[in-house]
Design a protein around this motif. Sequence first.
Motif, PDB file in Angstrom:
ATOM      1  N   ARG A  30      -3.216 -11.765   1.855  1.00  0.00           N
ATOM      2  CA  ARG A  30      -1.951 -12.341   2.303  1.00  0.00           C
ATOM      3  C   ARG A  30      -0.877 -11.257   2.436  1.00  0.00           C
ATOM      4  O   ARG A  30      -0.160 -11.202   3.441  1.00  0.00           O
ATOM      5  N   VAL A  31      -0.781 -10.400   1.427  1.00  0.00           N
ATOM      6  CA  VAL A  31       0.239  -9.331   1.470  1.00  0.00           C
ATOM      7  C   VAL A  31      -0.085  -8.332   2.576  1.00  0.00           C
ATOM      8  O   VAL A  31       0.808  -7.810   3.247  1.00  0.00           O
ATOM      9  N   GLN A  32      -1.380  -8.094   2.817  1.00  0.00           N
ATOM     10  CA  GLN A  32      -1.799  -7.122   3.815  1.00  0.00           C
ATOM     11  C   GLN A  32      -1.456  -7.555   5.239  1.00  0.00           C
ATOM     12  O   GLN A  32      -1.472  -6.721   6.153  1.00  0.00           O
ATOM     13  N   LYS A  33      -1.139  -8.822   5.437  1.00  0.00           N
ATOM     14  CA  LYS A  33      -0.748  -9.268   6.782  1.00  0.00           C
ATOM     15  C   LYS A  33       0.489  -8.531   7.272  1.00  0.00           C
ATOM     16  O   LYS A  33       0.724  -8.417   8.467  1.00  0.00           O
ATOM     17  N   ASN A  34       1.290  -8.040   6.331  1.00  0.00           N
ATOM     18  CA  ASN A  34       2.469  -7.259   6.694  1.00  0.00           C
ATOM     19  C   ASN A  34       2.100  -5.905   7.289  1.00  0.00           C
ATOM     20  O   ASN A  34       2.955  -5.228   7.874  1.00  0.00           O
ATOM     21  N   CYS A  35       0.822  -5.514   7.164  1.00  0.00           N
ATOM     22  CA  CYS A  35       0.379  -4.216   7.668  1.00  0.00           C
ATOM     23  C   CYS A  35      -0.211  -4.316   9.076  1.00  0.00           C
ATOM     24  O   CYS A  35      -0.569  -3.308   9.671  1.00  0.00           O
ATOM     25  N   GLN A  36      -0.321  -5.522   9.593  1.00  0.00           N
ATOM     26  CA  GLN A  36      -0.913  -5.715  10.908  1.00  0.00           C
ATOM     27  C   GLN A  36       0.095  -5.387  12.003  1.00  0.00           C
ATOM     28  O   GLN A  36       1.288  -5.623  11.847  1.00  0.00           O
TER      29      GLN A  36
END
Length: 206
Positions: free
Chosen positions: A200-206
Amino acid sequence: MKMIITVLAFLVITTTQAQTNYEKGMTKAFEFWKNQKTDEAANLFERIAKAEKENWLPYYCAAQVHIVKTFNSKDGKEILSRLEQAQNYLNEAKTFSKNNAEITIMEAMLNSAYVIYDGQAYGMTHSPKVEALYQKAKAIEPENPRAILYHAEWQMGAAKFWGKDPKAFCPEIEKAILYFEKESSDIPFYPQWGKDQIARVQKNCQ
């Protein structure tokens, strides 16, 4: 910024009657929480804490129940009441365990909950507290994966607010992943949550 926590309890089988009662009580409280019986869970954690004496974990769990509940509530009176109760529980936990990274992380999340609820009212006063608390937790335990992951999420949210690139904090998520893989504890019910929130947090890296 929306934070959802899934809590996993890791049980250690013990032999004495007192420990067995503690284990049963904590397991029951987590079952209440899993079944969305928030108040029953928090109340049971509190009763366990009062019975156990000098054990910070039940107070920590009671605080966490209330904090997590606020992220899915739109009732301002309920949110403020729960956050006040959570702070009281964390204050109790801190009397038994000073310079505790897990308690410090939870206090950071409590302060972030105020900002999430009403950024205009609490942003100026509570945002610096969140940053300071995450920094403190990382100073106490530099390899604590929850401190690293949720601090990165907080920083990403701040970056978006100020029109900056949140991807600058993506390496911190990779670091948290490594520390989650290394994490272990033989203390019953010791915090080990958060790993399932990486995607979920990694979606900010897309």
